[in-house]
Design a protein around this motif. Structure first.
Motif, PDB file in Angstrom:
ATOM      1  N   PHE A 135      -8.620  -3.103  -1.337  1.00  0.00           N
ATOM      2  CA  PHE A 135      -8.320  -2.833  -2.741  1.00  0.00           C
ATOM      3  C   PHE A 135      -6.893  -2.292  -2.908  1.00  0.00           C
ATOM      4  CE2 PHE A 135     -13.029  -2.730  -3.504  1.00  0.00           C
ATOM      5  CZ  PHE A 135     -13.043  -3.770  -4.405  1.00  0.00           C
ATOM      6  N   ALA A 136      -6.403  -1.597  -1.881  1.00  0.00           N
ATOM      7  CA  ALA A 136      -4.999  -1.168  -1.919  1.00  0.00           C
ATOM      8  C   ALA A 136      -4.085  -2.395  -1.922  1.00  0.00           C
ATOM      9  CB  ALA A 136      -4.684  -0.275  -0.724  1.00  0.00           C
ATOM     10  N   GLY A 137      -4.490  -3.431  -1.173  1.00  0.00           N
ATOM     11  CA  GLY A 137      -3.731  -4.677  -1.183  1.00  0.00           C
ATOM     12  C   GLY A 137      -3.727  -5.327  -2.557  1.00  0.00           C
ATOM     13  N   ILE A 138      -4.866  -5.235  -3.249  1.00  0.00           N
ATOM     14  CA  ILE A 138      -4.938  -5.771  -4.611  1.00  0.00           C
ATOM     15  C   ILE A 138      -3.968  -5.035  -5.524  1.00  0.00           C
ATOM     16  CG2 ILE A 138      -6.420  -5.998  -6.643  1.00  0.00           C
ATOM     17  CD1 ILE A 138      -8.777  -6.406  -4.736  1.00  0.00           C
ATOM     18  N   VAL A 139      -3.932  -3.708  -5.393  1.00  0.00           N
ATOM     19  CA  VAL A 139      -3.024  -2.906  -6.219  1.00  0.00           C
ATOM     20  C   VAL A 139      -1.574  -3.322  -5.966  1.00  0.00           C
ATOM     21  CG1 VAL A 139      -2.130  -0.584  -6.622  1.00  0.00           C
ATOM     22  CG2 VAL A 139      -4.583  -0.939  -6.375  1.00  0.00           C
ATOM     23  N   VAL A 140      -1.233  -3.593  -4.708  1.00  0.00           N
ATOM     24  CA  VAL A 140       0.127  -4.021  -4.375  1.00  0.00           C
ATOM     25  C   VAL A 140       0.455  -5.333  -5.079  1.00  0.00           C
ATOM     26  CG1 VAL A 140       1.628  -4.839  -2.518  1.00  0.00           C
ATOM     27  CG2 VAL A 140       0.208  -2.817  -2.162  1.00  0.00           C
ATOM     28  N   VAL A 141      -0.500  -6.268  -5.089  1.00  0.00           N
ATOM     29  CA  VAL A 141      -0.248  -7.584  -5.695  1.00  0.00           C
ATOM     30  C   VAL A 141      -0.128  -7.485  -7.211  1.00  0.00           C
ATOM     31  CG1 VAL A 141      -1.162  -9.917  -6.054  1.00  0.00           C
ATOM     32  CG2 VAL A 141      -1.398  -8.824  -3.822  1.00  0.00           C
ATOM     33  N   VAL A 142      -1.063  -6.768  -7.855  1.00  0.00           N
ATOM     34  CA  VAL A 142      -1.077  -6.766  -9.321  1.00  0.00           C
ATOM     35  C   VAL A 142      -0.014  -5.857  -9.918  1.00  0.00           C
ATOM     36  CG1 VAL A 142      -3.538  -7.304  -9.393  1.00  0.00           C
ATOM     37  CG2 VAL A 142      -2.811  -4.921  -9.514  1.00  0.00           C
ATOM     38  N   ASP A 143       0.488  -4.878  -9.127  1.00  0.00           N
ATOM     39  CA  ASP A 143       1.553  -3.991  -9.604  1.00  0.00           C
ATOM     40  C   ASP A 143       1.160  -3.383 -10.956  1.00  0.00           C
ATOM     41  OD1 ASP A 143       3.912  -2.633  -9.950  1.00  0.00           O
ATOM     42  OD2 ASP A 143       5.062  -4.388 -10.589  1.00  0.00           O
ATOM     43  N   PRO A 144       0.215  -2.439 -10.947  1.00  0.00           N
ATOM     44  CA  PRO A 144      -0.312  -1.915 -12.222  1.00  0.00           C
ATOM     45  C   PRO A 144       0.635  -0.967 -12.948  1.00  0.00           C
ATOM     46  CG  PRO A 144      -1.252  -0.721 -10.396  1.00  0.00           C
ATOM     47  CD  PRO A 144      -0.401  -1.808  -9.791  1.00  0.00           C
ATOM     48  N   PRO A 262       6.237 -17.294  -2.691  1.00  0.00           N
ATOM     49  CA  PRO A 262       5.539 -16.011  -2.859  1.00  0.00           C
ATOM     50  C   PRO A 262       6.507 -14.833  -2.773  1.00  0.00           C
ATOM     51  CG  PRO A 262       4.389 -17.425  -1.291  1.00  0.00           C
ATOM     52  CD  PRO A 262       5.706 -18.088  -1.573  1.00  0.00           C
ATOM     53  N   ASP A 263       6.348 -13.865  -3.678  1.00  0.00           N
ATOM     54  CA  ASP A 263       7.216 -12.691  -3.634  1.00  0.00           C
ATOM     55  C   ASP A 263       6.720 -11.705  -2.573  1.00  0.00           C
ATOM     56  OD1 ASP A 263       5.055 -11.343  -4.745  1.00  0.00           O
ATOM     57  OD2 ASP A 263       5.849 -11.419  -6.774  1.00  0.00           O
ATOM     58  N   GLU A 264       7.517 -10.653  -2.382  1.00  0.00           N
ATOM     59  CA  GLU A 264       7.230  -9.682  -1.317  1.00  0.00           C
ATOM     60  C   GLU A 264       5.899  -8.968  -1.550  1.00  0.00           C
ATOM     61  OE1 GLU A 264       9.376  -5.674  -0.657  1.00  0.00           O
ATOM     62  OE2 GLU A 264      10.478  -7.132   0.566  1.00  0.00           O
ATOM     63  N   ARG A 265       5.604  -8.626  -2.792  1.00  0.00           N
ATOM     64  CA  ARG A 265       4.363  -7.920  -3.099  1.00  0.00           C
ATOM     65  C   ARG A 265       3.142  -8.783  -2.778  1.00  0.00           C
ATOM     66  NH1 ARG A 265       5.336  -3.279  -6.138  1.00  0.00           N
ATOM     67  NH2 ARG A 265       3.086  -3.092  -6.452  1.00  0.00           N
ATOM     68  N   THR A 266       3.234 -10.069  -3.096  1.00  0.00           N
ATOM     69  CA  THR A 266       2.118 -10.971  -2.805  1.00  0.00           C
ATOM     70  C   THR A 266       1.878 -11.068  -1.309  1.00  0.00           C
ATOM     71  OG1 THR A 266       2.542 -12.264  -4.812  1.00  0.00           O
ATOM     72  CG2 THR A 266       1.257 -13.321  -3.075  1.00  0.00           C
ATOM     73  N   ILE A 267       2.950 -11.162  -0.522  1.00  0.00           N
ATOM     74  CA  ILE A 267       2.820 -11.292   0.931  1.00  0.00           C
ATOM     75  C   ILE A 267       2.229 -10.022   1.536  1.00  0.00           C
ATOM     76  CG2 ILE A 267       4.103 -11.557   3.092  1.00  0.00           C
ATOM     77  CD1 ILE A 267       6.090 -13.316   1.516  1.00  0.00           C
ATOM     78  N   ILE A 268       2.730  -8.853   1.128  1.00  0.00           N
ATOM     79  CA  ILE A 268       2.210  -7.582   1.662  1.00  0.00           C
ATOM     80  C   ILE A 268       0.752  -7.386   1.251  1.00  0.00           C
ATOM     81  CG2 ILE A 268       2.431  -5.072   1.570  1.00  0.00           C
ATOM     82  CD1 ILE A 268       5.445  -5.469   1.196  1.00  0.00           C
ATOM     83  N   GLY A 269       0.461  -7.628  -0.020  1.00  0.00           N
ATOM     84  CA  GLY A 269      -0.911  -7.485  -0.503  1.00  0.00           C
ATOM     85  C   GLY A 269      -1.859  -8.436   0.198  1.00  0.00           C
TER      86      GLY A 269
END
Length: 299
Positions: A135-144, A262-269
């Motif tokens: 879920f932390a990975g999800i937070v990284v991708v969605v950038d809330p 893919p951007d950096e956030r998507t790859i890390i997430g």
């Protein structure tokens, strides 16, 4: 014996690869079709065509495929599936296909979170820890943040969560009903449930769009068949890891067809989500082996 197991797992891995390619065809098709049609229409046509393609395979089950003591739960499951597809196809129509696909891979995380309330399963601290990492990975991708959060990302997560509910319901229903019954009820109900929003603003597709819709429906139907074949011949714990090839095939297709990177956030997430779901899968496999060993010892 080991050779046979390796051979079966290799076959299963190849079926999974075929499933990944079919899913990629469906994903690209949805993105292409969304240029000319609303996502609700794409879902409805996909359901109708997939139902038509599946009927010949279901004839062998005979009339018994239509009867179930738990028909109400089947209908609810089909409606949930229709909502999940609508949310997912909307996300694909708006987001880069790699970003949407990464969020779809959160389904195992939601299944772990829902296993307790829906199935009465006890989820240990290791699986909860892995789930929180995912879920932390999800937070990284969605950038809330105020600028980063998108409704389409929430839609992708809703799709993944509802798909998890649908899978859990399928697990429960499969104890009483054969796969054919699950397929018939799901496909008929999802088609009926997706009809009203599609017809409310219907626009007749042109020839090119019909070709895209047919191809993506073939891909969607083939994916289901390939997954069934994969898990019929291979061990789930050994071949499930190959599902993540889909992220690679979709990212490659996104670059070739839509020039998406893919951007950096998507790859890390994606890394966090994949790592956590792989760990959960390994814990599930270990628990299954322990249960089998205990059953054999009691015999």
């Amino acid at each position: 014996m080991k050779t046979g197991a390796l051979s079966n797992n290799l076959q299963g891995a190849l079926w999974i690869l075929a499933s990944c390619l079919a899913a990629t065809v469906m994903t690209v098709g949805v993105k292409l079709a969304s240029d000319g049609l609303a996502s609700t229409q794409i879902v409805f046509v996909r359901c109708v065509l997939s139902l038509a393609m599946t009927i010949p395979f279901l004839i062998g089950y005979g009339k018994r495929v239509l009867f179930s003591r738990r028909w109400k739960m089947h209908l609810v499951r089909g409606a949930i599936g229709a909502i999940s597809m609508n949310a997912g196809f909307y996300a694909l129509s708006v987001l880069p296909i790699t970003t949407a696909s990464v969020l779809f891979f959160s389904t195992p995380l939601f299944m772990t979170a829902l296993a307790g309330p829906m199935l009465g399963e006890k989820v240990g601290i290791h699986r909860w820890g892995a789930t929180l990492v995912g879920f932390a990975g999800i937070v990284v991708v969605v950038d809330p943040s105020l600028d980063g959060l998108q409704f389409a990302m929430l839609s992708a997560l809703v799709s993944a969560a509802l798909f998890a509910v649908m899978l859990i319901q399928g697990k429960t229903l499969s104890k009483d009903d054969p796969p054919g019954t699950l397929m018939v009820y799901f496909m008929v109900m999802s088609t009926l449930a997706s009809m009203p929003p599609a017809l409310s603003h219907w626009e007749w597709p042109d020839t090119d769009l019909w070709i895209v819709l047919i191809v993506l429906s073939v891909g969607a139907t083939a994916r289901v068949y390939f997954d069934i074949k994969a898990y019929a011949v291979g061990e789930a714990s050994a071949i499930s890891v190959f599902q993540y090839l889909r992220l690679i095939t979709i990212a490659f297709a996104g670059y070739l067809v839509f020039a998406e990177i893919p951007d950096e956030r998507t790859i890390i997430g994606a890394g966090l989500i994949v790592a956590s779901t792989l760990y959960i899968a390994q814990r599930e496999a270990m628990r299954a082996r322990q249960a089998r060993a205990a059953a054999e010892a009691s015999d």
